[in-house]
Design a protein around this motif. Structure first.
Motif, mmCIF file in Angstrom:
data_model
loop_
_atom_site.group_PDB
_atom_site.id
_atom_site.type_symbol
_atom_site.label_atom_id
_atom_site.label_comp_id
_atom_site.label_asym_id
_atom_site.label_seq_id
_atom_site.Cartn_x
_atom_site.Cartn_y
_atom_site.Cartn_z
ATOM 1 N N SER A 179 6.363 -3.707 -5.200
ATOM 2 C CA SER A 179 5.144 -4.504 -5.344
ATOM 3 C C SER A 179 5.460 -5.999 -5.290
ATOM 4 O O SER A 179 4.644 -6.791 -4.819
ATOM 5 C CB SER A 179 4.436 -4.171 -6.654
ATOM 6 N N ASN A 190 1.205 -4.336 0.185
ATOM 7 C CA ASN A 190 1.589 -3.014 0.691
ATOM 8 C C ASN A 190 0.786 -2.656 1.938
ATOM 9 O O ASN A 190 0.219 -1.576 2.051
ATOM 10 C CB ASN A 190 1.420 -1.942 -0.395
ATOM 11 N N ASP A 191 0.736 -3.600 2.889
ATOM 12 C CA ASP A 191 -0.046 -3.405 4.104
ATOM 13 C C ASP A 191 0.846 -3.589 5.322
ATOM 14 O O ASP A 191 1.319 -4.696 5.570
ATOM 15 C CB ASP A 191 -1.198 -4.414 4.132
ATOM 16 N N PRO A 250 0.865 0.507 4.121
ATOM 17 C CA PRO A 250 1.609 1.186 3.044
ATOM 18 C C PRO A 250 2.964 1.670 3.553
ATOM 19 O O PRO A 250 3.058 2.266 4.616
ATOM 20 C CB PRO A 250 0.705 2.359 2.680
ATOM 21 N N ASP A 309 5.221 3.125 1.167
ATOM 22 C CA ASP A 309 5.773 3.945 0.101
ATOM 23 C C ASP A 309 5.270 5.380 0.219
ATOM 24 O O ASP A 309 4.179 5.630 0.733
ATOM 25 C CB ASP A 309 5.414 3.370 -1.268
ATOM 26 N N TYR A 344 10.465 3.965 -0.584
ATOM 27 C CA TYR A 344 9.866 2.779 0.002
ATOM 28 C C TYR A 344 10.669 2.422 1.242
ATOM 29 O O TYR A 344 11.901 2.418 1.212
ATOM 30 C CB TYR A 344 9.868 1.600 -0.987
ATOM 31 N N HIS A 370 0.484 8.320 -0.415
ATOM 32 C CA HIS A 370 0.510 6.922 -0.815
ATOM 33 C C HIS A 370 -0.909 6.367 -0.859
ATOM 34 O O HIS A 370 -1.834 6.915 -0.265
ATOM 35 C CB HIS A 370 1.427 6.062 0.052
ATOM 36 N N ILE A 427 -3.753 3.938 0.123
ATOM 37 C CA ILE A 427 -4.063 3.188 1.336
ATOM 38 C C ILE A 427 -5.051 2.045 1.092
ATOM 39 O O ILE A 427 -5.328 1.267 1.991
ATOM 40 C CB ILE A 427 -4.588 4.110 2.459
#
Length: 155
Positions: free
Chosen positions: A38, A44-45, A47, A49, A64, A128, A130
């Motif tokens: 994080s 996280n774009d 995702p 992970d 990750y 994950h 989204i």
């Protein structure tokens, strides 16, 4: 339910390692792993992970996939061989919806003429979030995307 079938290419990921105690608190291995990725990719774009239940260790494990030049946080690395996945989405923490959709996915695979389930060590159903973090904060919930491993039937 309309399911999508996608292909995920092979990748190298960092791993939280197994966490059979199912502890996601900030001081746990899963909490520390979440803080690691994080911090380096707060949005996280896309995702990167994948959280899954590791049947060999009896608990969750989180992977990750860091981008070029991203630190590994001192976590161990794993190689993933890629594969095809049937996907579906549901509101995160709605365990009833997830169980229902997972069963529908298994039924769909079971009735399919060309696909079969492809679960094996290191290749399990996973998921994950989204939903972008800003939207999660604004709407109060996240959407989870689930990936169920499939392969072409062997004749």
């Amino acid at each position: 339910m309309d399911f999508r079938i996608i292909s995920i290419p092979p990748f190298t990921a960092v791993t939280s390692g197994p966490a059979p105690e199912f502890d996601f608190s900030p001081d746990s291995i899963l909490g520390k792993f979440n803080a690691y990725f994080s911090a380096i990719a707060p949005d996280n774009d896309p995702p990167r992970d994948f959280l899954f239940f590791n049947k060999e260790t009896g608990g969750p494990e989180w992977w990750y996939v860091p981008g070029d030049g991203m630190p590994d946080g001192g976590f161990a690395k794993v190689e993933f061989d890629g594969g095809m996945y049937l996907t579906y989405t549901y509101r995160d923490h709605d365990d009833e919806a997830n169980k229902k959709l997972y069963q529908e996915a298994l039924e769909y695979i079971g009735k399919n003429d060309v696909l079969e389930l492809d679960e094996r060590p290191g290749h399990y159903s996973m998921g994950h979030i989204i939903t972008p973090p800003k939207l999660i904060k604004a709407q109060g919930y996240a959407v989870m995307e689930c990936f169920v491993p499939v392969k072409l039937m062997e004749n």
